[in-house]
Design a protein around this motif. Sequence first.
Motif, PDB file in Angstrom:
ATOM      1  N   LEU A 152      -3.203 -10.173  16.749  1.00 58.61           N
ATOM      2  CA  LEU A 152      -2.260  -9.192  17.309  1.00 58.61           C
ATOM      3  C   LEU A 152      -2.285  -7.706  16.279  1.00 58.61           C
ATOM      4  O   LEU A 152      -2.284  -6.598  16.641  1.00 58.61           O
ATOM      5  N   LEU A 153      -2.082  -7.972  14.958  1.00 55.52           N
ATOM      6  CA  LEU A 153      -1.845  -6.733  14.126  1.00 55.52           C
ATOM      7  C   LEU A 153      -3.230  -6.127  13.867  1.00 55.52           C
ATOM      8  O   LEU A 153      -3.250  -4.863  13.898  1.00 55.52           O
ATOM      9  N   THR A 154      -4.353  -6.963  13.788  1.00 54.70           N
ATOM     10  CA  THR A 154      -5.589  -6.463  13.597  1.00 54.70           C
ATOM     11  C   THR A 154      -5.976  -5.375  14.904  1.00 54.70           C
ATOM     12  O   THR A 154      -6.864  -4.614  14.825  1.00 54.70           O
ATOM     13  N   ALA A 155      -5.896  -5.945  15.896  1.00 55.28           N
ATOM     14  CA  ALA A 155      -6.070  -5.177  17.256  1.00 55.28           C
ATOM     15  C   ALA A 155      -5.213  -4.065  17.311  1.00 55.28           C
ATOM     16  O   ALA A 155      -5.960  -3.189  18.074  1.00 55.28           O
ATOM     17  N   ALA A 156      -4.133  -3.946  16.902  1.00 56.02           N
ATOM     18  CA  ALA A 156      -3.317  -2.935  16.777  1.00 56.02           C
ATOM     19  C   ALA A 156      -3.725  -1.871  15.711  1.00 56.02           C
ATOM     20  O   ALA A 156      -3.100  -0.818  16.029  1.00 56.02           O
ATOM     21  N   GLY A 157      -4.563  -2.118  14.950  1.00 56.20           N
ATOM     22  CA  GLY A 157      -5.054  -1.092  14.102  1.00 56.20           C
ATOM     23  C   GLY A 157      -4.312  -1.243  12.734  1.00 56.20           C
ATOM     24  O   GLY A 157      -4.248  -0.042  11.839  1.00 56.20           O
ATOM     25  N   PHE A 158      -3.561  -2.162  12.578  1.00 51.69           N
ATOM     26  CA  PHE A 158      -2.672  -2.254  11.226  1.00 51.69           C
ATOM     27  C   PHE A 158      -3.573  -2.467  10.033  1.00 51.69           C
ATOM     28  O   PHE A 158      -4.624  -3.321  10.147  1.00 51.69           O
ATOM     29  N   PRO A 159      -3.310  -1.662   8.819  1.00 52.61           N
ATOM     30  CA  PRO A 159      -4.421  -2.145   7.679  1.00 52.61           C
ATOM     31  C   PRO A 159      -4.086  -3.368   7.020  1.00 52.61           C
ATOM     32  O   PRO A 159      -3.018  -3.649   7.089  1.00 52.61           O
ATOM     33  N   THR A 160      -5.151  -3.825   6.527  1.00 48.71           N
ATOM     34  CA  THR A 160      -5.277  -5.043   5.908  1.00 48.71           C
ATOM     35  C   THR A 160      -5.015  -4.835   4.379  1.00 48.71           C
ATOM     36  O   THR A 160      -5.208  -3.638   4.041  1.00 48.71           O
ATOM     37  N   PRO A 161      -4.436  -6.009   3.574  1.00 51.57           N
ATOM     38  CA  PRO A 161      -4.372  -5.440   2.090  1.00 51.57           C
ATOM     39  C   PRO A 161      -5.525  -5.251   1.546  1.00 51.57           C
ATOM     40  O   PRO A 161      -5.503  -4.451   0.597  1.00 51.57           O
ATOM     41  N   SER A 162      -6.904  -5.482   1.992  1.00 52.99           N
ATOM     42  CA  SER A 162      -8.018  -5.178   1.482  1.00 52.99           C
ATOM     43  C   SER A 162      -8.601  -3.729   1.785  1.00 52.99           C
ATOM     44  O   SER A 162      -9.806  -3.242   1.461  1.00 52.99           O
ATOM     45  N   GLU A 163      -8.049  -3.257   2.776  1.00 57.12           N
ATOM     46  CA  GLU A 163      -8.421  -2.040   3.208  1.00 57.12           C
ATOM     47  C   GLU A 163      -7.721  -0.686   2.778  1.00 57.12           C
ATOM     48  O   GLU A 163      -6.372  -0.849   2.754  1.00 57.12           O
ATOM     49  N   ALA A 164      -8.271   0.213   2.491  1.00 58.97           N
ATOM     50  CA  ALA A 164      -7.833   1.531   2.114  1.00 58.97           C
ATOM     51  C   ALA A 164      -7.422   2.385   3.127  1.00 58.97           C
ATOM     52  O   ALA A 164      -8.003   2.661   4.243  1.00 58.97           O
ATOM     53  N   ALA A 165      -5.984   2.831   3.160  1.00 63.04           N
ATOM     54  CA  ALA A 165      -5.424   3.643   4.231  1.00 63.04           C
ATOM     55  C   ALA A 165      -4.530   4.740   3.486  1.00 63.04           C
ATOM     56  O   ALA A 165      -3.932   4.606   2.620  1.00 63.04           O
ATOM     57  N   SER A 166      -4.698   6.081   4.045  1.00 62.51           N
ATOM     58  CA  SER A 166      -3.954   7.137   3.571  1.00 62.51           C
ATOM     59  C   SER A 166      -2.511   7.062   4.129  1.00 62.51           C
ATOM     60  O   SER A 166      -2.307   6.320   4.916  1.00 62.51           O
ATOM     61  N   LEU A 167      -1.614   7.679   3.598  1.00 63.02           N
ATOM     62  CA  LEU A 167      -0.077   7.646   3.849  1.00 63.02           C
ATOM     63  C   LEU A 167       0.046   8.039   5.370  1.00 63.02           C
ATOM     64  O   LEU A 167       0.660   7.623   6.199  1.00 63.02           O
ATOM     65  N   ASP A 168      -0.820   9.276   5.812  1.00 57.45           N
ATOM     66  CA  ASP A 168      -0.668   9.573   7.313  1.00 57.45           C
ATOM     67  C   ASP A 168      -1.194   8.482   8.104  1.00 57.45           C
ATOM     68  O   ASP A 168      -0.525   8.455   9.287  1.00 57.45           O
ATOM     69  N   GLU A 169      -2.224   7.701   7.839  1.00 54.03           N
ATOM     70  CA  GLU A 169      -2.908   6.577   8.624  1.00 54.03           C
ATOM     71  C   GLU A 169      -1.875   5.662   8.879  1.00 54.03           C
ATOM     72  O   GLU A 169      -1.637   4.928  10.010  1.00 54.03           O
ATOM     73  N   ILE A 170      -1.278   5.200   7.766  1.00 53.86           N
ATOM     74  CA  ILE A 170      -0.265   4.354   7.491  1.00 53.86           C
ATOM     75  C   ILE A 170       1.041   4.604   8.489  1.00 53.86           C
ATOM     76  O   ILE A 170       1.278   3.855   9.439  1.00 53.86           O
ATOM     77  N   THR A 171       1.454   5.819   8.620  1.00 57.61           N
ATOM     78  CA  THR A 171       2.673   6.452   9.397  1.00 57.61           C
ATOM     79  C   THR A 171       2.173   6.223  10.828  1.00 57.61           C
ATOM     80  O   THR A 171       2.960   5.962  11.569  1.00 57.61           O
ATOM     81  N   THR A 172       1.165   6.878  10.956  1.00 59.18           N
ATOM     82  CA  THR A 172       0.587   6.883  12.370  1.00 59.18           C
ATOM     83  C   THR A 172       0.522   5.432  13.052  1.00 59.18           C
ATOM     84  O   THR A 172       0.989   5.058  14.207  1.00 59.18           O
ATOM     85  N   GLY A 229      -2.450  -2.492  -7.186  1.00 57.98           N
ATOM     86  CA  GLY A 229      -2.787  -2.062  -5.907  1.00 57.98           C
ATOM     87  C   GLY A 229      -1.446  -1.435  -5.220  1.00 57.98           C
ATOM     88  O   GLY A 229      -1.440  -1.095  -3.906  1.00 57.98           O
ATOM     89  N   VAL A 230      -0.549  -1.341  -5.861  1.00 57.49           N
ATOM     90  CA  VAL A 230       0.829  -0.650  -5.155  1.00 57.49           C
ATOM     91  C   VAL A 230       0.651   0.775  -4.504  1.00 57.49           C
ATOM     92  O   VAL A 230       1.128   1.030  -3.672  1.00 57.49           O
ATOM     93  N   ASP A 231      -0.156   1.441  -5.455  1.00 55.09           N
ATOM     94  CA  ASP A 231      -0.614   2.824  -4.894  1.00 55.09           C
ATOM     95  C   ASP A 231      -1.801   2.882  -4.408  1.00 55.09           C
ATOM     96  O   ASP A 231      -2.545   3.936  -3.977  1.00 55.09           O
ATOM     97  N   GLY A 232      -2.592   1.739  -3.851  1.00 54.55           N
ATOM     98  CA  GLY A 232      -3.916   1.981  -3.467  1.00 54.55           C
ATOM     99  C   GLY A 232      -4.311   0.635  -2.786  1.00 54.55           C
ATOM    100  O   GLY A 232      -3.551  -0.122  -2.034  1.00 54.55           O
ATOM    101  N   VAL A 233      -5.360  -0.096  -3.195  1.00 55.78           N
ATOM    102  CA  VAL A 233      -5.917  -1.431  -2.751  1.00 55.78           C
ATOM    103  C   VAL A 233      -5.959  -2.170  -4.184  1.00 55.78           C
ATOM    104  O   VAL A 233      -6.651  -1.747  -5.080  1.00 55.78           O
ATOM    105  N   ASN A 234      -5.561  -3.374  -4.332  1.00 55.56           N
ATOM    106  CA  ASN A 234      -5.778  -4.262  -5.163  1.00 55.56           C
ATOM    107  C   ASN A 234      -7.304  -4.437  -5.415  1.00 55.56           C
ATOM    108  O   ASN A 234      -8.187  -4.890  -4.357  1.00 55.56           O
ATOM    109  N   PRO A 235      -7.753  -4.602  -6.610  1.00 50.06           N
ATOM    110  CA  PRO A 235      -9.212  -4.456  -6.869  1.00 50.06           C
ATOM    111  C   PRO A 235      -9.545  -6.025  -6.487  1.00 50.06           C
ATOM    112  O   PRO A 235     -10.749  -6.336  -6.622  1.00 50.06           O
ATOM    113  N   LEU A 236      -8.699  -6.798  -6.618  1.00 43.35           N
ATOM    114  CA  LEU A 236      -9.191  -8.212  -6.099  1.00 43.35           C
ATOM    115  C   LEU A 236      -8.645  -8.737  -4.929  1.00 43.35           C
ATOM    116  O   LEU A 236      -8.620  -9.801  -4.387  1.00 43.35           O
TER     117      LEU A 236
END
Length: 230
Positions: free
Chosen positions: A24-44, A185-192
């Motif tokens: 459900l979350l993937t279909a709605a476009g929510f970013p996964t923990p392994s996916e980089a997303a900007s703050l604007d994208e997250i907000t949208t 990964g708090v300010d970006g994506v966890n390297p692992l």
Amino acid sequence: MCFARLAGIAGIGFVVILVAANLLLTAAGFPTPSEAASLDEITTVFAAGSGSLRLASALLPAAWLLATVFAVGVCVCLRRDERARTDPWSLVGLAGVLMQSVVFTSVEATRLALTSAAQHDAGGVAGLWGLYTALFGFNQVFLAIALVGLSMFGVRTGATARWHAGTGLLAAALLFATATTSPYGVDGVNPLALLGLVGWLLWLVWIMAYSIILIRRAPEPSARMPHPVR
């Protein structure tokens, strides 16, 4: 229905709910923990996908209930001797399952708060997103504890095959490594992060295999019913 079979069904139900919620979350476009997303994208995404998020979140209380029944079933129903005291490793595994449910409640609550912030106060999204990623990352250590404890218990009781226990220990190692590096990964994506995803998928396979063991080891109704006295 005996508790072993009920616990096995609960484990399968837990996996089904987790997969459904994540789809459900993937279909709605929510970013996964392994996916980089900007703050604007997250907000949208959080502002637009509140319906999918609420539906996915509504499934999780049932998942936590089923996970608890599953873990207790493993601890109680797979002992070699019903009169023996509880194996310490089973308690380690049970503690991991319970703690991951508690911590993931905070993860999901933070995710719902992100929806509210994205719709009404975009300035709070950055802080809540950082809290969400930190909680999500650290939660993986409790999955690792559950995997180690119940895998060791399965080996000691002879209930699990070597490949099954090996899968659990490998998943635990991957999840623990990802949890350890989660502060980066708090300010970006966890390297692992990808290792954590692999560990999570192995965790689902491990639960399904354990659930099948519980169902197969459940005694047949005829074996549990006392013979009538003549």
